[in-house]
Write a protein that holds these residues in place. Structure first.
Motif, PDB file in Angstrom:
ATOM      1  N   PRO A 124      -5.785   3.892 -10.668  1.00 23.10           N
ATOM      2  CA  PRO A 124      -6.695   2.770 -10.915  1.00 23.10           C
ATOM      3  C   PRO A 124      -6.070   1.404 -10.684  1.00 23.10           C
ATOM      4  CG  PRO A 124      -6.875   4.409 -12.654  1.00 23.10           C
ATOM      5  CD  PRO A 124      -5.725   4.824 -11.794  1.00 23.10           C
ATOM      6  N   GLU A 125      -4.745   1.296 -10.882  1.00 23.34           N
ATOM      7  CA  GLU A 125      -4.091  -0.003 -10.706  1.00 23.34           C
ATOM      8  C   GLU A 125      -3.770  -0.337  -9.254  1.00 23.34           C
ATOM      9  OE1 GLU A 125      -0.909   3.097 -11.762  1.00 23.34           O
ATOM     10  OE2 GLU A 125      -2.948   2.578 -12.408  1.00 23.34           O
ATOM     11  N   HIS A 126      -4.007   0.588  -8.341  1.00 19.34           N
ATOM     12  CA  HIS A 126      -3.728   0.324  -6.932  1.00 19.34           C
ATOM     13  C   HIS A 126      -4.676  -0.768  -6.428  1.00 19.34           C
ATOM     14  CE1 HIS A 126      -3.312   0.883  -2.609  1.00 19.34           C
ATOM     15  NE2 HIS A 126      -2.234   1.637  -2.844  1.00 19.34           N
ATOM     16  N   PRO A 127      -4.198  -1.734  -5.654  1.00 17.33           N
ATOM     17  CA  PRO A 127      -5.067  -2.846  -5.221  1.00 17.33           C
ATOM     18  C   PRO A 127      -6.227  -2.420  -4.332  1.00 17.33           C
ATOM     19  CG  PRO A 127      -2.906  -2.951  -4.150  1.00 17.33           C
ATOM     20  CD  PRO A 127      -2.789  -1.926  -5.237  1.00 17.33           C
ATOM     21  N   LEU A 128      -6.169  -1.228  -3.757  1.00 19.15           N
ATOM     22  CA  LEU A 128      -7.268  -0.766  -2.916  1.00 19.15           C
ATOM     23  C   LEU A 128      -8.114   0.314  -3.590  1.00 19.15           C
ATOM     24  CD1 LEU A 128      -5.425  -0.632   0.535  1.00 19.15           C
ATOM     25  CD2 LEU A 128      -7.121  -2.318  -0.226  1.00 19.15           C
ATOM     26  N   ALA A 129      -7.865   0.582  -4.869  1.00 29.09           N
ATOM     27  CA  ALA A 129      -8.641   1.576  -5.611  1.00 29.09           C
ATOM     28  C   ALA A 129      -9.836   0.906  -6.273  1.00 29.09           C
ATOM     29  CB  ALA A 129      -7.772   2.251  -6.666  1.00 29.09           C
ATOM     30  N   PHE A 130     -11.030   1.420  -6.001  1.00 30.60           N
ATOM     31  CA  PHE A 130     -12.262   0.866  -6.555  1.00 30.60           C
ATOM     32  C   PHE A 130     -13.108   2.005  -7.122  1.00 30.60           C
ATOM     33  CE2 PHE A 130     -10.757  -2.258  -3.610  1.00 30.60           C
ATOM     34  CZ  PHE A 130     -11.139  -3.483  -4.156  1.00 30.60           C
ATOM     35  N   ALA A 131     -13.885   1.687  -8.155  1.00 26.02           N
ATOM     36  CA  ALA A 131     -14.748   2.699  -8.754  1.00 26.02           C
ATOM     37  C   ALA A 131     -16.101   2.155  -9.173  1.00 26.02           C
ATOM     38  CB  ALA A 131     -14.046   3.324  -9.972  1.00 26.02           C
TER      39      ALA A 131
END
Length: 537
Positions: free
Chosen positions: A244-251
């Motif tokens: 979740p903390e990855h800059p390209l991870a979105f939900a």
């Protein structure tokens, strides 16, 4: 590695399974399959038995999902096999390498009315990659190997073999070999065209699904996303592929992303009802699949690379780098606003407990490597909204087939696979009616898990929509306030009922500390309806 084995049919089959890395067998006792048990006992091979055959197949499916190797269930003839068909079908839709070994009435007396005499093959053939009756003891090891190869080859899926009584009890000799799995090479022109579309897009999006995990392509997905600068959304076992903390991870901004995107690359998941059947407005669609047969036929796509997902995504990462900083920033703003809204919902004080509050409290106690299992309708839909897996391979749900009753089997398979992790089953009160008796199987075999039941006393997924359509509902009510916790207590586990949100945190703490199957029965607001937007058809 090869070995020569002599023994009865059960020993020959088990030797072939062990060559494929299988380490456990799930079953419900039946005389037609005694040789499999004898082989396991003689080899010191773990057997786990259940109270309903569907649980055995779901447990095998969970093992196969989590480990990317075959999961195996042995089911007795007739009703043993038919009880397991929902599990086989789930594995089929989820592309999971499950092998079911079935008993079968004796071939030499076929047609005379032996106990549980039925031809299983026409029943299971539509939902398996291989469905065969093994008629020669000398062919057992070979047929098991071939079935495993089929199950493990993309597009993955379940297989079924049954064994007439006289065949599995007979002895034979065989050379046993490990299965060989072919790698499907993608067309390099398709791969380059897809990469170029993502590089040159103004507002690209990647949606990654279960096959990314099953194909061991998680690291390749991260590398591709970073090289192309593309925001990533996930579903199924793709969840957690980017933490979740990855800059390209979105939900939380998926609707905004898909509404505005000019290129949508869907990787390792079908263009089904969960993704609006692939209708992304004016966006060009790239459908990346692990086998040519998985290419969508119902929607026009710009390009559809097919083959090993690691090879395709690695090629993306090795090409010219790109950035879409403005687009990523736009979505991050939407994501942040949604996260603030969700945080308020998960902390809200209400007279009746909302599912959001349950997940707000659960987030505080779940470890990063906890395995969460969804088995329900609205209650589990909320889990998908509020829980964000931090690691790949930590989220199990029924998948597009939507079969309830997976919970106890998935829990068993997860606990067997990961004895030292938190295992948490999220279950609607409706879903609990399908498999809760198998809490006894968990208790008896010392497999502790936490079960959180969202108990609103209704079939919420049906009641609210039916009222919206007809102004009334039928066949959608359950007995309110039922004590599912005392059911688990009676079966040897433990639990408690929670009706006050302030008691959720302490109850969950006791559950994870209990060391036995423990059910937290949360009385939730029956008026709370999940705001569903997906069209089922």
């Amino acid at each position: 590695m090869t070995e020569t084995i002599e023994g009865h049919g059960g020993a020959l089959a088990l030797a072939a399974l062990r060559q494929a890395g299988v380490r456990e067998l799930f079953t419900l006792s039946g005389g037609h399959i005694f040789p499999f048990y004898d082989a396991a006992v003689q080899a010191g091979f773990p057997l786990y038995d259940v109270r309903h055959e569907q649980t055995a197949v779901f447990a095998a499916e969970a093992v196969a999902k989590l480990t990317r190797r075959p999961g195996v269930a042995a089911l007795t003839a007739g009703p043993g096999v038919t009880n397991g068909i929902s599990g086989l079908t789930s594995a089929y839709f989820n592309a999971v390498p499950v092998l079911v070994l079935g008993g079968r009435a004796p071939q030499f007396r076929w047609g005379s009315g032996s106990l549980q005499e039925i031809d299983h093959i026409p029943l299971v053939a539509p939902v398996t990659k291989v469905a065969k009756t093994v008629t020669d003891p000398a062919e057992i090891a070979r047929d098991v190997k071939l079935a495993l190869e089929a199950s493990l080859t993309a597009h993955r899926g379940p297989s079924f073999l049954d064994f007439p009584l006289e065949v599995v009890f007979s002895t034979g000799e065989a050379v046993v070999e490990a299965p060989e799995v072919a790698v499907i090479e993608p067309d390099p022109d398709d791969v380059e065209k897809a990469a170029q579309l993502l590089r040159n897009a103004q507002r690209p999006v990647i949606v990654a699904g279960s096959d990314v995990y099953a194909g061991d392509a998680v690291e390749a997905l991260r590398a591709a996303a970073e090289a192309l600068g593309v925001p990533v959304f996930t579903n199924g076992m793709g969840r957690g592929a980017l933490p979740p903390e990855h800059p390209l991870a979105f939900a939380k901004s998926r609707r905004a992303a898909l509404d505005r995107a000019d290129v949508v690359a869907v990787v390792g998941t079908p263009l089904d009802f969960r993704l609006g059947f692939g209708d992304f407005g004016s966006a060009q669609v790239v459908h990346i699949v692990d086998a040519p047969a998985q290419r969508a036929q119902h929607v026009s796509v710009a390009v559809s690379p097919a083959g090993d997902l690691r090879l395709i995504l690695t090629a993306f990462a090795q090409g010219v780098r790109a950035t879409h900083a403005d687009w990523v920033g736009e979505l991050r703003a939407v994501e942040t606003a949604a996260a603030e809204k969700h945080a308020a919902e998960m902390a809200a004080e209400t007279e009746l407990i909302k599912p959001a509050r349950v997940y707000g409290e659960l987030r505080k106690v779940l470890a990063r490597d906890a395995i969460t299992i969804g088995d329900g309708g609205d209650f589990v839909s909320y889990a998908g909204r509020y829980l964000e897996p931090a690691q790949p391979g930590t989220w199990l749900d029924p998948g597009p087939y939507g079969c309830l009753g997976t919970g106890m089997g998935y829990a068993m398979g997860a606990r067997v696979t990961h004895p030292d992790r938190q295992i948490c089953v999220l279950m609607g009160d409706g879903a609990s009616g399908f498999s809760l008796m198998d809490a006894e199987s968990l208790v008896r075999q010392q497999l502790p898990v936490v079960i959180v039941v969202g108990n609103n006393g209704i079939w919420g997924l049906e009641k609210h929509p039916m009222r919206a359509v007809y102004g009334y509902d039928v066949a959608a009510d359950l007995q309110p306030g039922l004590r599912y916790d005392t059911v688990v207590e009676a079966l040897g586990g433990a639990g408690e009922t929670v009706s006050d949100a302030a008691q959720l945190g302490p109850a969950l703490g006791r559950a994870f500390d209990a060391g036995v199957p423990y059910l937290v029965n949360v009385l939730t607001d029956p008026a709370d309806a999940y705001p569903r937007s997906a069209n089922l058809a």
